[in-house]
Design a protein around this motif. Structure first.
Motif, mmCIF file in Angstrom:
data_model
loop_
_atom_site.group_PDB
_atom_site.id
_atom_site.type_symbol
_atom_site.label_atom_id
_atom_site.label_comp_id
_atom_site.label_asym_id
_atom_site.label_seq_id
_atom_site.Cartn_x
_atom_site.Cartn_y
_atom_site.Cartn_z
ATOM 1 N N PRO A 790 25.194 -23.697 34.082
ATOM 2 C CA PRO A 790 24.135 -24.050 35.024
ATOM 3 C C PRO A 790 24.704 -24.193 36.444
ATOM 4 N N ILE A 791 23.887 -23.834 37.428
ATOM 5 C CA ILE A 791 24.263 -23.953 38.843
ATOM 6 C C ILE A 791 23.137 -24.667 39.580
ATOM 7 N N ARG A 792 23.514 -25.620 40.413
ATOM 8 C CA ARG A 792 22.540 -26.322 41.249
ATOM 9 C C ARG A 792 22.839 -26.009 42.722
ATOM 10 N N THR A 793 21.813 -25.594 43.439
ATOM 11 C CA THR A 793 21.947 -25.266 44.859
ATOM 12 C C THR A 793 21.100 -26.234 45.672
ATOM 13 N N VAL A 794 21.705 -26.823 46.688
ATOM 14 C CA VAL A 794 21.004 -27.720 47.598
ATOM 15 C C VAL A 794 21.028 -27.101 48.988
ATOM 16 N N GLN A 795 19.859 -26.790 49.534
ATOM 17 C CA GLN A 795 19.769 -26.246 50.884
ATOM 18 C C GLN A 795 19.854 -27.392 51.900
ATOM 19 N N ALA A 796 20.405 -27.092 53.052
ATOM 20 C CA ALA A 796 20.515 -28.104 54.101
ATOM 21 C C ALA A 796 19.121 -28.479 54.608
ATOM 22 N N GLY A 797 18.892 -29.769 54.798
ATOM 23 C CA GLY A 797 17.600 -30.218 55.311
ATOM 24 C C GLY A 797 17.340 -31.659 54.936
#
Length: 815
Positions: A790-797
């Motif tokens: 599994p991969i979790r991506t967090v976008q800046a904001g």
């Protein structure tokens, strides 16, 4: 023994986190259902400010003390995070092994982009921190049917290329073999008459110039395109945007950002629609689900002038990214141009073809009379000329800055020096070439063009994600009057003597006066996806397929459509009946900590799916209020087609699913069952796991004493028992090394320190006698668990969500 919910577990690896050592073998530490941060750490303020990418490993497993089988086990993300800045994916890779740790998992993710077709052999020698090269290096020649042809490779902003040092033989210490992956950021930067290609990041090592030989090989620096033949499959989840009970599912997205991205704006000024000095005619048709297209055309100019690239240029959009001729095959016949795309185009976006039209251009040889009402085309000359004093030798001509030049080697004090001489001056309008003194016998071919006059123009914007209200165009009329126009956010173009539209990057303009299209210039601002530098996450973003935009569904893949209703259970007491939907596939009651009240013996509640009821059997003593009852309806379906925001399945859904239902791509793990592979013995074994030797004198009796494994303890491993005497042996695993020693007079049950259970058991009766030192027994064990990534991506904001979660579903059928 029947399989229950409690037997399906997801186990943690040896180490969680972001270090290079994270990952590894399966442990007995199970993920607690409903508990937060069991696999991923909490999202920090820095994660939100800078963005983050987290990679973990876990093991869905059938955890029983026997060798029962879980048929067609599968996992999927049944509930995505609520935070729009957070997303999750499952990465399916055949290369993922039990022993892999973070370093290997990142290598797997980077395996999709590799160096591809050659742009130019004999590229310039690069210096460390260099970030550009001349556009002339995009030009090359090739031989076909005994003739030399010229080829020009077109690059686009955002395209990934490779700069490689390549040669045969032993690696040279001064010029080690390396490959640098970089993204094109400008295709016509100033710096020389040809313009420069600018790329990022700059190359961090030197490469040999074309005339430096390594192992007797010159031209060792290669410019290459890149291949995106991804061995990976990505599984994500989206939501229905319309209720559906049929075969067509409208979803929020069919692609997802694997990488964090930051959008910026790049201004492009003075963009021409001409190919050098040639204005190609552009035609288009809308993309369908096909990848092959036919254009019926009778005015496509072809010829043998190797200074001209006659091949039509195609452009199309796939996954929101603009691609060109390097990602397509173009074949020209007498009245048709066939285009086969290497990628599936986005539905209803334009497939364009730019070609040299015989209505405007002709091939010309100076052996013929110069045609009336024609002009010579700049940079279209190919030929030769003689120079007196050279024994009648002819020299190839080079056209530059309105003149013809030749190069030859002259003797100077015993050395040969290359000198350049001007051979003549070109009058393009009159079609006359005035040769300089000492030159004669000019023989050349070139293109000629009719006087420019057009009242329409069609071309593709040089931008993948254009801001249409920044479009500004200028062009001279045939009377040399400059006219201009601009676009709005809807793509409508208006101005003085110009009107038109921009749809899916295709510009179509009309002029009230005839214009010279070679003078047309436009400005446009493009949104550029800025990917994180490799040093932030230790992952090269340029080696992630499609710049990190990945498909989360695919044809012939399986999806799970599901929707969950929630209701509070207030003041639970024995005998209370609660209504749920009939035919629910999964029903549970959880407390404030996320703990489930389900038991195999229905201690706290009983579900009647047919009646649509839940009957409480206790007052939930020992658990913490509040209590939430959830009932989930779901079904699996086969995908037949994926288009923009639409997933088509092979058969209609069995019931209607409301807006907001989850549509998740399913990773199929296959049947999960611990088992033992083929057992064989050999006279010797030299640590070569790929070869077996001749049969040994002794034989392991696995008919009467089969090797014993359990679902709870077996691992995926190749084993060798190597005899050190007639009775003693060492046990070696291919991946985990030596784990134990044993003998033939006792049962052999080596303990896995991570599970505190035997990897396997071999009864003493299986060994028999007749073993000799050096002989070996080999076999493999297969676990009832498989690693997933599994991969979790967090976008800046900025996020307003303090508590969030995603749900990983693990299912299968009992054999």
């Amino acid at each position: 023994m029947s399989i229950t919910r409690n037997d399906l577990k997801i186990f943690k690896p040896e180490q969680l986190g972001t270090s290079d050592d994270a990952g590894g073998q399966r442990t007995r530490n199970a993920v607690e259902s409903g508990k937060l941060n069991e696999l991923f750490t909490a999202i920090s303020d820095i994660d939100h400010a800078q963005s983050s990418l987290d990679i973990v490993k876990c093991y869905p497993a059938l955890d029983t003390a026997d060798t029962g089988t879980l048929l067609d086990a599968h996992v999927f993300i049944s509930q995505p995070p609520s935070d729009p800045l957070v997303s999750m994916l499952l990465v399916e890779a055949d290369a993922l092994d039990d022993e892999d740790r973070m370093v290997e998992m990142k290598e797997i993710l980077e395996s999709s982009v590799t160096a591809g077709s050659l742009i130019r052999s004999g590229a310039p020698g690069f210096l460390p921190n260099q970030n550009s090269f001349s556009r002339e290096y995009l030009q090359s020649t090739y031989m076909f049917d005994g003739k030399e042809y010229r080829k020009t490779t077109s690059l686009r902003v955002g395209q990934v290329i490779a700069i490689a040092v390549e040669y045969a033989g032993i690696e040279d210490a001064d010029w080690p073999r390396k490959t640098h992956y970089c993204m094109v950021t400008d295709t016509n930067a100033p710096g020389n008459s040809e313009g420069n290609i600018v790329f990022d990041p700059p190359i961090d090592f030197a490469t040999p110039d074309y005339n430096i030989t390594v192992n007797a090989t010159s031209n060792c620096t290669k410019l290459r395109l890149t291949n995106e033949a991804s061995p990976l499959t990505f599984h994500g989840v989206s939501k229905l945007t319309a209720a559906s009970s049929n075969k067509n599912l409208a979803v929020q997205a069919v692609q997802q950002n694997l990488l964090p991205v930051v959008l910026s704006e790049q201004v492009k000024t003075g963009q021409a629609i001409s190919d050098g000095d040639i204005v190609r005619k552009t035609v288009s048709q809308n993309a369908t689900t096909a990848q092959s297209y036919q254009f019926a055309l009778v005015d496509v100019l072809q010829g043998d002038n190797t200074a001209i690239d006659y091949t039509p240029i195609t452009s199309y959009t796939s996954g929101g990214i603009q691609y060109g001729s390097d990602d397509a095959i173009v074949v020209v016949s007498s009245d048709t141009v066939s285009v086969t795309l290497s990628r599936k185009p986005d539905l209803n976006t334009p497939i364009t073809l730019g070609y040299i039209s015989t209505n405007a251009y002709q091939n010309y040889s100076n052996a013929d009379a110069f045609p009336a009402d024609r002009e010579l085309v700049v940079n279209s000359f190919k030929g030769q000329v003689s120079k007196s004093g050279t024994n009648g030798g002819a020299y190839p001509i080079v056209e530059r800055d309105g003149a013809l030049y030749v190069q030859r080697y002259d003797s100077f004090f015993g050395s040969l020096l290359q000198n350049e001489y001007r051979a003549g001056i070109i009058d393009y309008q009159a079609g006359v070439i005035t040769l300089d003194q000492d030159f004669s016998n000019l023989d050349y071919v070139a293109l000629v063009i009719a006087p420019e006059s057009a009242n329409v123009a069609t071309f593709v914007l040089n931008a993948s994600d254009a801001l249409l209200d920044t479009f500004y165009v200028q062009v001279f009329t045939v009377g040399d009057v400059l006219i201009s126009a601009s676009g709005d956010s809807h793509g409508t173009v208006t101005g003085t003597g110009i009107s038109g539209s921009i749809v899916n990057n295709l510009v179509q303009l009309s002029f009230t006066q005839d214009v010279k299209l070679s003078t047309l210039r436009y400005d446009i601002t493009e949104q550029v996806r800025n990917l994180p530098p490799a040093d932030i996450y230790g992952l090269n973003p340029l080696r992630i397929p499609n710049a990190g935009i990945v498909d989360i569904y695919r044809a012939w893949g399986t999806i799970a459509v599901s929707q969950t209703d929630y209701q509070n259970v207030v003041s639970p007491s024995n005998g209370t009946v609660i209504t749920i939907r009939t035919g629910s596939n999964f029903v549970d009651i959880t407390d404030a900590t996320g703990a489930s009240l389900w038991t195999a013996t229905s201690d706290h509640f009983t579900v009647d799916n047919a009646a649509g009821t839940v009957t409480l059997n206790s007052d939930f003593s020992g658990f913490t209020a509040p209590f939430i009852l959830s009932d989930t309806i779901s079904e699996l379906a086969l995908v037949t087609a994926v288009n923009t925001n639409t997933v088509t399945i092979s058969a209609a859904l069995s019931r209607e699913y409301p807006i907001g239902s989850s549509v998740a791509s399913v990773q199929i793990l296959g049947d999960l069952q611990a088992r033992v592979g083929k057992v064989r013995d050999m006279t010797s074994w030299a640590n070569n796991w790929d070869l077996d030797g001749e049969a040994a004198q002794g034989t392991l009796n696995t008919v009467d004493y089969p090797i014993e494994v359990t679902n709870a303890a077996a691992v995926n491993e190749d084993w060798a028992l190597v005899f050190t005497s007639t009775t003693a042996f060492r046990c070696i695993g291919k991946r985990i090394g030596q784990i134990a020693t044993g003998d033939t007079v006792n049962d052999f049950a080596p303990i896995n320190s991570l599970t505190n259970q035997p990897y396997f058991v071999i009864r003493s009766g299986a060994f028999g006698a007749g073993w000799n030192p050096g002989e070996a027994i080999r076999f493999a064990t297969v676990a009832s668990a498989k690693p997933v990534m599994p991969i979790r991506t967090v976008q800046a904001g900025h996020s307003q969500i303090n508590t969030d979660r995603a749900v990983l579903a693990f299912r299968g059928n009992e054999a």
